[in-house]
Design a protein around this motif. Structure first.
Motif, PDB file in Angstrom:
ATOM      1  N   SER A   1       0.774  -1.279  -0.021  1.00 43.02           N
ATOM      2  CA  SER A   1      -0.041   0.125  -0.032  1.00 43.02           C
ATOM      3  C   SER A   1       0.925   1.376  -0.170  1.00 43.02           C
ATOM      4  CB  SER A   1      -0.977  -0.007   1.196  1.00 43.02           C
ATOM      5  OG  SER A   1      -1.786  -1.144   1.137  1.00 43.02           O
ATOM      6  N   PHE A   2       2.240   1.473   0.789  1.00 43.11           N
ATOM      7  CA  PHE A   2       2.812   2.414   1.075  1.00 43.11           C
ATOM      8  C   PHE A   2       4.173   2.374   0.351  1.00 43.11           C
ATOM      9  CE2 PHE A   2      -0.375   2.163   4.424  1.00 43.11           C
ATOM     10  CZ  PHE A   2      -1.307   3.095   3.967  1.00 43.11           C
ATOM     11  N   PHE A   3       4.778   1.371   0.359  1.00 43.72           N
ATOM     12  CA  PHE A   3       6.244   1.075   0.054  1.00 43.72           C
ATOM     13  C   PHE A   3       6.299   0.136  -0.998  1.00 43.72           C
ATOM     14  CE2 PHE A   3       6.387   1.668   4.888  1.00 43.72           C
ATOM     15  CZ  PHE A   3       6.617   3.163   4.690  1.00 43.72           C
ATOM     16  N   ASN A   4       5.467   0.280  -1.898  1.00 43.07           N
ATOM     17  CA  ASN A   4       5.136  -0.657  -3.077  1.00 43.07           C
ATOM     18  C   ASN A   4       6.613  -0.651  -4.021  1.00 43.07           C
ATOM     19  OD1 ASN A   4       4.448  -1.871  -5.910  1.00 43.07           O
ATOM     20  ND2 ASN A   4       2.409  -2.028  -4.924  1.00 43.07           N
ATOM     21  N   PRO A   5       7.164  -1.829  -4.025  1.00 42.50           N
ATOM     22  CA  PRO A   5       8.450  -1.713  -5.051  1.00 42.50           C
ATOM     23  C   PRO A   5       8.201  -1.195  -6.400  1.00 42.50           C
ATOM     24  CG  PRO A   5       8.216  -3.975  -3.991  1.00 42.50           C
ATOM     25  CD  PRO A   5       6.868  -3.250  -3.626  1.00 42.50           C
ATOM     26  N   ASN A   6       7.096  -1.393  -6.961  1.00 46.39           N
ATOM     27  CA  ASN A   6       6.898  -0.610  -8.219  1.00 46.39           C
ATOM     28  C   ASN A   6       7.006   0.710  -8.237  1.00 46.39           C
ATOM     29  OD1 ASN A   6       6.494  -3.260  -9.331  1.00 46.39           O
ATOM     30  ND2 ASN A   6       4.343  -3.267  -9.062  1.00 46.39           N
ATOM     31  N   ASP A   7       6.657   1.360  -7.015  1.00 42.65           N
ATOM     32  CA  ASP A   7       6.848   2.837  -6.879  1.00 42.65           C
ATOM     33  C   ASP A   7       7.925   3.336  -5.929  1.00 42.65           C
ATOM     34  OD1 ASP A   7       5.631   5.456  -7.531  1.00 42.65           O
ATOM     35  OD2 ASP A   7       4.654   5.301  -5.332  1.00 42.65           O
ATOM     36  N   TYR A   8       9.056   2.525  -6.020  1.00 38.61           N
ATOM     37  CA  TYR A   8      10.336   2.796  -5.297  1.00 38.61           C
ATOM     38  C   TYR A   8      10.592   3.933  -5.536  1.00 38.61           C
ATOM     39  CZ  TYR A   8      14.801   2.124  -3.251  1.00 38.61           C
ATOM     40  OH  TYR A   8      16.073   2.381  -2.421  1.00 38.61           O
ATOM     41  N   ASN A   9      10.746   4.578  -6.743  1.00 42.23           N
ATOM     42  CA  ASN A   9      11.618   5.958  -7.040  1.00 42.23           C
ATOM     43  C   ASN A   9      10.924   7.115  -6.473  1.00 42.23           C
ATOM     44  OD1 ASN A   9      13.465   4.750  -8.702  1.00 42.23           O
ATOM     45  ND2 ASN A   9      12.426   5.022 -10.545  1.00 42.23           N
ATOM     46  N   ASN A  10       9.650   6.744  -5.918  1.00 39.07           N
ATOM     47  CA  ASN A  10       8.818   7.886  -5.383  1.00 39.07           C
ATOM     48  C   ASN A  10       9.205   7.897  -3.842  1.00 39.07           C
ATOM     49  OD1 ASN A  10       7.762   9.265  -7.700  1.00 39.07           O
ATOM     50  ND2 ASN A  10       5.998   7.542  -7.841  1.00 39.07           N
ATOM     51  N   HIS A  11       9.030   6.857  -3.260  1.00 36.16           N
ATOM     52  CA  HIS A  11       8.986   6.681  -1.478  1.00 36.16           C
ATOM     53  C   HIS A  11      10.235   6.296  -1.231  1.00 36.16           C
ATOM     54  CE1 HIS A  11       8.992   2.367  -2.004  1.00 36.16           C
ATOM     55  NE2 HIS A  11       7.995   2.288  -2.616  1.00 36.16           N
ATOM     56  N   GLY A  12      11.230   5.534  -1.872  1.00 33.08           N
ATOM     57  CA  GLY A  12      12.630   5.341  -1.504  1.00 33.08           C
ATOM     58  C   GLY A  12      12.614   4.432  -0.273  1.00 33.08           C
ATOM     59  N   VAL A  13      11.856   3.626  -0.191  1.00 27.59           N
ATOM     60  CA  VAL A  13      11.898   2.705   1.200  1.00 27.59           C
ATOM     61  C   VAL A  13      11.740   1.367   0.664  1.00 27.59           C
ATOM     62  CG1 VAL A  13      10.957   1.944   3.685  1.00 27.59           C
ATOM     63  CG2 VAL A  13      10.902   4.379   2.591  1.00 27.59           C
ATOM     64  N   ALA A  14      12.712   0.401   0.985  1.00 27.54           N
ATOM     65  CA  ALA A  14      12.740  -1.072   0.977  1.00 27.54           C
ATOM     66  C   ALA A  14      12.392  -1.732   2.346  1.00 27.54           C
ATOM     67  CB  ALA A  14      14.168  -1.725   0.581  1.00 27.54           C
ATOM     68  N   LEU A  15      11.210  -2.360   2.494  1.00 27.34           N
ATOM     69  CA  LEU A  15      10.747  -3.216   3.466  1.00 27.34           C
ATOM     70  C   LEU A  15      10.780  -4.555   3.386  1.00 27.34           C
ATOM     71  CD1 LEU A  15       9.141  -3.001   6.277  1.00 27.34           C
ATOM     72  CD2 LEU A  15       7.057  -2.714   4.723  1.00 27.34           C
ATOM     73  N   ALA A  16      11.623  -5.005   4.274  1.00 24.18           N
ATOM     74  CA  ALA A  16      11.632  -6.390   4.365  1.00 24.18           C
ATOM     75  C   ALA A  16      11.215  -7.001   5.810  1.00 24.18           C
ATOM     76  CB  ALA A  16      13.115  -6.968   4.138  1.00 24.18           C
ATOM     77  N   SER A  17      11.186  -8.359   5.809  1.00 21.28           N
ATOM     78  CA  SER A  17      11.163  -8.873   7.231  1.00 21.28           C
ATOM     79  C   SER A  17      11.964 -10.245   7.479  1.00 21.28           C
ATOM     80  CB  SER A  17       9.524  -9.533   7.303  1.00 21.28           C
ATOM     81  OG  SER A  17       9.130 -10.688   6.332  1.00 21.28           O
ATOM     82  N   ALA A  18      12.316 -10.504   8.502  1.00 15.67           N
ATOM     83  CA  ALA A  18      13.209 -11.477   8.873  1.00 15.67           C
ATOM     84  C   ALA A  18      12.701 -12.327  10.061  1.00 15.67           C
ATOM     85  CB  ALA A  18      14.524 -10.778   9.442  1.00 15.67           C
ATOM     86  N   ARG A  19      12.933 -13.683   9.573  1.00 18.61           N
ATOM     87  CA  ARG A  19      12.267 -14.809  10.302  1.00 18.61           C
ATOM     88  C   ARG A  19      13.458 -15.623  11.061  1.00 18.61           C
ATOM     89  NH1 ARG A  19       7.804 -16.112   5.765  1.00 18.61           N
ATOM     90  NH2 ARG A  19       6.669 -13.974   5.861  1.00 18.61           N
ATOM     91  N   ALA A  20      13.637 -15.517  12.147  1.00 22.02           N
ATOM     92  CA  ALA A  20      14.808 -16.285  12.848  1.00 22.02           C
ATOM     93  C   ALA A  20      14.279 -17.318  13.650  1.00 22.02           C
ATOM     94  CB  ALA A  20      15.619 -15.286  13.336  1.00 22.02           C
ATOM     95  N   GLY A  21      15.359 -18.291  14.036  1.00 23.76           N
ATOM     96  CA  GLY A  21      15.033 -19.442  14.875  1.00 23.76           C
ATOM     97  C   GLY A  21      15.081 -19.230  16.496  1.00 23.76           C
ATOM     98  N   ASN A  22      15.461 -19.972  17.075  1.00 23.27           N
ATOM     99  CA  ASN A  22      15.635 -19.981  18.738  1.00 23.27           C
ATOM    100  C   ASN A  22      16.872 -19.501  18.786  1.00 23.27           C
ATOM    101  OD1 ASN A  22      13.044 -21.511  18.659  1.00 23.27           O
ATOM    102  ND2 ASN A  22      13.445 -21.910  20.678  1.00 23.27           N
ATOM    103  N   VAL A  23      17.116 -18.363  19.316  1.00 22.89           N
ATOM    104  CA  VAL A  23      18.467 -17.586  19.590  1.00 22.89           C
ATOM    105  C   VAL A  23      18.847 -17.943  20.949  1.00 22.89           C
ATOM    106  CG1 VAL A  23      19.495 -15.617  19.524  1.00 22.89           C
ATOM    107  CG2 VAL A  23      18.004 -15.823  17.822  1.00 22.89           C
ATOM    108  N   ILE A  24      20.276 -18.335  20.993  1.00 25.58           N
ATOM    109  CA  ILE A  24      20.778 -18.546  22.349  1.00 25.58           C
ATOM    110  C   ILE A  24      22.197 -17.822  22.292  1.00 25.58           C
ATOM    111  CG2 ILE A  24      19.430 -20.776  22.809  1.00 25.58           C
ATOM    112  CD1 ILE A  24      22.008 -22.175  21.828  1.00 25.58           C
TER     113      ILE A  24
END
Length: 341
Positions: A156-179
């Motif tokens: 809706s707001f950080f669409n990759p197709n409109d990156y030149n206008n908003h300039g934000v890359a939004l990613a998510s990271a899924r990690a395991g059981n951290v010790i």
């Protein structure tokens, strides 16, 4: 928190200008206080549920990279406090991403969720990033919701197709059981074990056969930083979901972890399996990290034996009241050495 403190130490060591926004440390003692993290960063003690305060802190800091790690992170606590869990993990993400929308300096955002965001079918195969999201318990489900919020804001707001206008890359990271050293959390395997060992008490475990993607704390942090770098430099190519988990041979049972800890600790360390009517927890959980390996060049560095040795080293330093910031920075430097296993 535990992971956030390690991340601040690492970022500071690299020369980054860091602003942290979080509640006061959730435990006493805490890695944050033991390592004097507040001396290395600008720290804002506040609640991510307060959108106005979060937005103002974001504007003041004017960050280029945002790593979102604030969470209610415990499965058992989510059964006790489901409303708070959803408020923090879901609306906290909404507030964070809305604050990013109001801050024009941001170029990259990494939302850290969890391996538990997947609909867990107890499969022996690792889950890939396109697997169905779900979650049995409120914690796991709230993190799946956080992933959906991230996807919606990206569309809706950080669409990759409109990156030149908003300039934000939004990613998510899924990690395991951290010790790792310095974790004092409640209802977590390693902290519970270390607390018992320090008191010369028998360790009590409830799910001895449960298999988790155990990994040294710096493994996923390395993944987050690499992903943040890629998002900052190359934008839309990396604005996706990513798994960061251990290699197959690190998928050990709870009982194996505890046995190994006891053997390395010595001093008549022991454990017992305590049966009871406990809330549901997944028995098997694995991640497929082939995407991060092939596209990011990220690979796990330390095996479980080395990881547990690092926890022993940290715990010994804690007992001897040594400079724990130096211990952490030394472990970071060792982790960065080539072929350190």
């Amino acid at each position: 928190g535990f992971k956030g403190s390690w991340l601040c130490l690492w970022l500071s060591q690299m020369g980054a200008k860091v602003t942290g926004y979080a509640l006061a440390p959730p435990t006493n003692p805490s890695l944050y206080e033991l390592c004097n993290v507040s001396e290395l960063i600008h720290s804002v003690i506040a609640d991510i549920r307060n959108r106005a305060e979060l937005t103002e802190a974001m504007r003041t800091a004017s960050p280029e990279i945002v790593i979102h790690m604030a969470a209610q992170p415990l499965v058992l606590d989510s059964y006790k406090n489901p409303v708070e869990t959803y408020e923090v993990n879901v609306m906290g993400t909404v507030n964070l991403l809305e604050a990013v929308r109001q801050c024009k300096t941001v170029r990259a955002v990494i939302n850290v969720t969890t391996d538990k965001c997947y609909e867990n079918k107890e499969s022996p195969q690792g889950y890939r990033e396109d697997a169905m999201l779900g979650g049995y318990d409120p914690y796991s489900n709230s993190k799946a919701c956080s992933e959906l919020v991230t996807a919606a804001f990206r569309s809706s707001f950080f669409n990759p197709n409109d990156y030149n206008n908003h300039g934000v890359a939004l990613a998510s990271a899924r990690a395991g059981n951290v010790i790792g050293g310095g974790d004092f959390g409640t209802n977590r395997l390693i902290p519970d074990c270390i607390k018992a060992l320090l008191k010369n008490e028998t360790i009590k475990i409830r799910n001895p056969n449960a298999i988790r993607p155990w990994q040294y704390v710096l493994e996923p942090l390395c993944g987050y930083l690499l992903l943040a770098e890629k998002c900052f430099e190359e934008g839309v190519r990396f604005a996706e979901a990513w798994n960061f988990g251990p290699d197959e041979n690190n998928g050990k049972t709870v009982e194996w972890i505890v046995q190994t800890l006891c053997q390395k600790w010595g001093h008549h360390a022991s454990y017992e399996i305590v049966k009871g009517d406990y809330p549901h927890e997944a028995r098997t959980l694995k991640l497929d990290c082939s995407k991060a390996k092939s596209k990011l060049g990220w690979y796990p560095q330390w095996n479980l034996e080395k990881t547990i040795d690092s926890i022993m080293e940290w715990s010994e330093a804690y007992i001897e009241k040594r400079n724990l910031q130096e211990v952490c920075l030394k472990q970071i430097e060792e982790f960065l050495l080539p072929n350190a296993k």
